[in-house]
Design a protein around this motif. Structure first.
Motif, short mmCIF file in Angstrom:
data_model
loop_
_atom_site.label_atom_id
_atom_site.label_comp_id
_atom_site.label_asym_id
_atom_site.label_seq_id
_atom_site.Cartn_x
_atom_site.Cartn_y
_atom_site.Cartn_z
N THR A 4 40.60 47.44 24.88
CA THR A 4 39.83 46.59 23.96
C THR A 4 38.41 46.49 24.47
OG1 THR A 4 41.81 45.33 23.46
CG2 THR A 4 39.70 44.32 22.94
N LEU A 5 37.44 46.85 23.67
CA LEU A 5 36.04 46.92 24.10
C LEU A 5 35.34 45.60 23.83
CD1 LEU A 5 33.98 48.91 25.27
CD2 LEU A 5 33.29 49.43 22.92
N HIS A 6 34.85 44.97 24.91
CA HIS A 6 34.15 43.70 24.80
C HIS A 6 32.63 43.88 24.91
CE1 HIS A 6 37.97 41.62 25.01
NE2 HIS A 6 38.27 42.30 26.11
N ARG A 7 32.21 44.96 25.49
CA ARG A 7 30.77 45.21 25.64
C ARG A 7 30.44 46.55 25.00
NH1 ARG A 7 29.30 44.22 31.80
NH2 ARG A 7 27.24 44.59 30.95
N THR A 8 29.30 46.61 24.35
CA THR A 8 28.94 47.84 23.63
C THR A 8 27.73 48.53 24.22
OG1 THR A 8 27.57 46.55 22.09
CG2 THR A 8 29.88 46.94 21.49
N PRO A 60 35.16 58.65 39.90
CA PRO A 60 35.91 57.46 40.36
C PRO A 60 34.97 56.50 41.10
CG PRO A 60 36.40 59.34 41.75
CD PRO A 60 35.60 59.87 40.59
N PRO A 61 35.28 55.22 41.12
CA PRO A 61 34.41 54.26 41.81
C PRO A 61 34.45 54.47 43.31
CG PRO A 61 36.44 53.21 41.11
CD PRO A 61 36.45 54.57 40.51
N LEU A 62 33.29 54.31 43.96
CA LEU A 62 33.18 54.45 45.41
C LEU A 62 32.25 53.36 45.92
CD1 LEU A 62 33.85 56.01 47.97
CD2 LEU A 62 31.88 57.48 47.52
N GLU A 83 31.47 46.76 36.02
CA GLU A 83 32.28 46.02 35.07
C GLU A 83 32.17 46.63 33.67
OE1 GLU A 83 34.49 43.52 35.06
OE2 GLU A 83 34.50 43.74 37.24
N GLY A 84 30.98 47.10 33.32
CA GLY A 84 30.80 47.74 32.02
C GLY A 84 31.64 49.00 31.90
N ILE A 85 31.68 49.80 32.96
CA ILE A 85 32.49 51.02 32.95
C ILE A 85 33.97 50.66 32.81
CG2 ILE A 85 33.23 53.02 34.29
CD1 ILE A 85 30.45 53.32 33.19
N LYS A 86 34.37 49.58 33.50
CA LYS A 86 35.77 49.16 33.42
C LYS A 86 36.13 48.75 32.00
CE LYS A 86 37.18 46.66 36.81
NZ LYS A 86 37.47 45.49 37.68
N GLN A 87 35.15 48.12 31.28
CA GLN A 87 35.40 47.75 29.89
C GLN A 87 35.59 48.98 29.02
OE1 GLN A 87 35.88 44.81 28.56
NE2 GLN A 87 35.53 43.62 30.41
N LEU A 88 34.87 50.05 29.36
CA LEU A 88 35.00 51.29 28.59
C LEU A 88 36.33 51.99 28.84
CD1 LEU A 88 31.47 52.95 28.90
CD2 LEU A 88 32.49 51.99 26.84
N HIS A 98 39.62 50.58 43.70
CA HIS A 98 38.31 50.01 43.98
C HIS A 98 38.40 48.49 44.09
CE1 HIS A 98 34.15 48.68 42.90
NE2 HIS A 98 33.85 49.66 43.71
N ASP A 99 39.18 47.88 43.23
CA ASP A 99 39.35 46.43 43.29
C ASP A 99 40.01 46.01 44.59
OD1 ASP A 99 38.20 46.15 40.85
OD2 ASP A 99 40.08 45.96 39.72
N ILE A 100 41.00 46.80 45.03
CA ILE A 100 41.69 46.47 46.28
C ILE A 100 40.74 46.56 47.46
CG2 ILE A 100 43.50 47.24 47.88
CD1 ILE A 100 45.13 48.09 45.45
N GLU A 101 39.86 47.60 47.44
CA GLU A 101 38.94 47.81 48.55
C GLU A 101 37.78 46.84 48.55
OE1 GLU A 101 37.91 51.83 47.85
OE2 GLU A 101 39.55 52.65 49.09
#
Length: 352
Positions: A4-8, A60-62, A83-88, A98-101
């Motif tokens: 679900t896209l919250h940011r455009t 991938p996130p680093l 966060e924007g990429i995660k929304q996409l 990435h969240d764990i690290e």
């Protein structure tokens, strides 16, 4: 990768196809009948590139490094907006990792879990690896370890024995009686060999190498003429060989890297040094558990061979009296003794 896209809109920088020019840009996202389509716009809302999200390659996130999106035509968009990429993309394997690290209070829990896993590996996994390594150790390698260690000893601290042939024969006869009392499988498994050396400064001592080579100092034969004492000491050393204490302490000291390399078929330079020089093996000490186990094995073997097992007890008591309650330094480095150990020997003799 849909969600679900919250940011455009995402802000960042773009590189047009086949261009190294970096320009400010924004990413716009919208849904249509074919899926989620993104469009990269530069200055003045000029369109640099566009594609459906399913066609886009996303790195991938680093850590905090910028995220890079590569379109099929080669257009690249970079942004610090994780966060924007995660929304996409939604929660992918990379974003979960990435969240764990990320540095959050729960990271301390992750660190604690890693430390606990490391401890478990050290406490239990290493012993399993040592057992496997010993099981796959070829006899020729153990023989080379013995030869290399003996050469190092002869070069650094030992001289040819000065015992008479008669004295050597008496000790050898005791040694053969002990070996004859071993199970046939153990006699065939190890290359038992008794060596005599004059080692000034070491005192009355004997020690066994992993393959079965046993070295006895002249001082031991000269100080103790009682066959029961000689049988107790040699039986103790035979116990170290049969229970493979030498290989166990050697492999544990060589760390996980060498164990893994050995199991993979490459002994590596460290193990080659041990085989050729034997310095490491000479510097290691048996654990208290191994000493206790060898004591019990030697006592039982001495009695089985027809000797009085109290000879080993007499040996330690004599050393304590001769050195004022302290054994000679060289003996302590390989055979730690104590009043508790003497009591343990007495208790075990009572059970024989």
């Amino acid at each position: 990768m849909g969600s679900t896209l919250h940011r455009t809109e995402l802000q960042g920088y773009a590189y047009a196809t086949r261009s190294s020019h970096r320009q400010s840009a924004r990413l716009l996202a919208r849904h249509d009948d074919a899926g989620l389509r993104i469009e990269i716009q530069g200055d003045g809302k000029a369109v640099i590139g566009g594609a459906y999200l399913s066609q886009v390659t996303i790195d991938p996130p680093l850590g905090r490094s910028p995220r890079k999106l590569t379109l099929p035509d080669g257009t690249v968009f970079e942004t610090d907006d994780h966060e924007g990429i995660k929304q996409l993309t939604g929660r992918t394997h990379g974003t979960v990792l990435h969240d764990i690290e990320a540095f959050r209070p729960r990271l301390f829990g992750v660190i604690a879990l890693c430390l606990a896993a490391t401890w478990v590996l050290w406490r239990y996994g290493l012993d399993i690896m040592v057992a496997v390594a010993i099981a796959f150790t070829p006899a020729i390698l153990v023989e080379q370890i013995d030869n290399g260690t003996l050469k190092t000893m002869d070069f650094a601290m030992a001289k040819p024995s000065e015992l008479s042939d008669g004295d050597k024969a008496e000790v050898t006869q005791i040694y053969r009686k002990l070996l004859a009392s071993l199970p046939e499988a153990e006699r065939e498994k190890h290359s038992f060999d008794l060596q005599f050396r004059n080692m000034p400064g070491v005192g009355p001592n004997a020690f066994a190498l992993p393959g079965g080579t046993m070295v006895m100092t002249d001082a031991l034969a000269e100080t103790f003429s009682d066959p029961d004492v000689i049988a107790g000491v040699l039986g103790h050393e035979i116990g170290h060989v049969v229970e493979e204490h030498g290989l166990k302490r050697l492999y544990r000291s060589l760390s996980l890297y060498v164990l893994i390399a050995f199991l993979a078929g490459d002994t590596g330079p460290i193990l080659e040094d041990v085989i050729l020089e034997g310095n490491l093996l000479l510097s290691l000490s048996f654990s208290r558990a191994q000493e206790t186990s060898a004591d019990r094995f030697g006592l039982a073997l001495a009695k089985e061979a027809g000797f009085n097992p109290s000879g080993l007890l007499l040996f330690f008591e004599t050393l304590q009296n001769a050195y004022g309650g302290r054994e000679p330094t060289q003996w302590m480095s390989t055979h730690p003794s104590s009043s508790e150990r003497l009591r343990a020997i007495e208790a075990f003799i009572d059970t024989l």
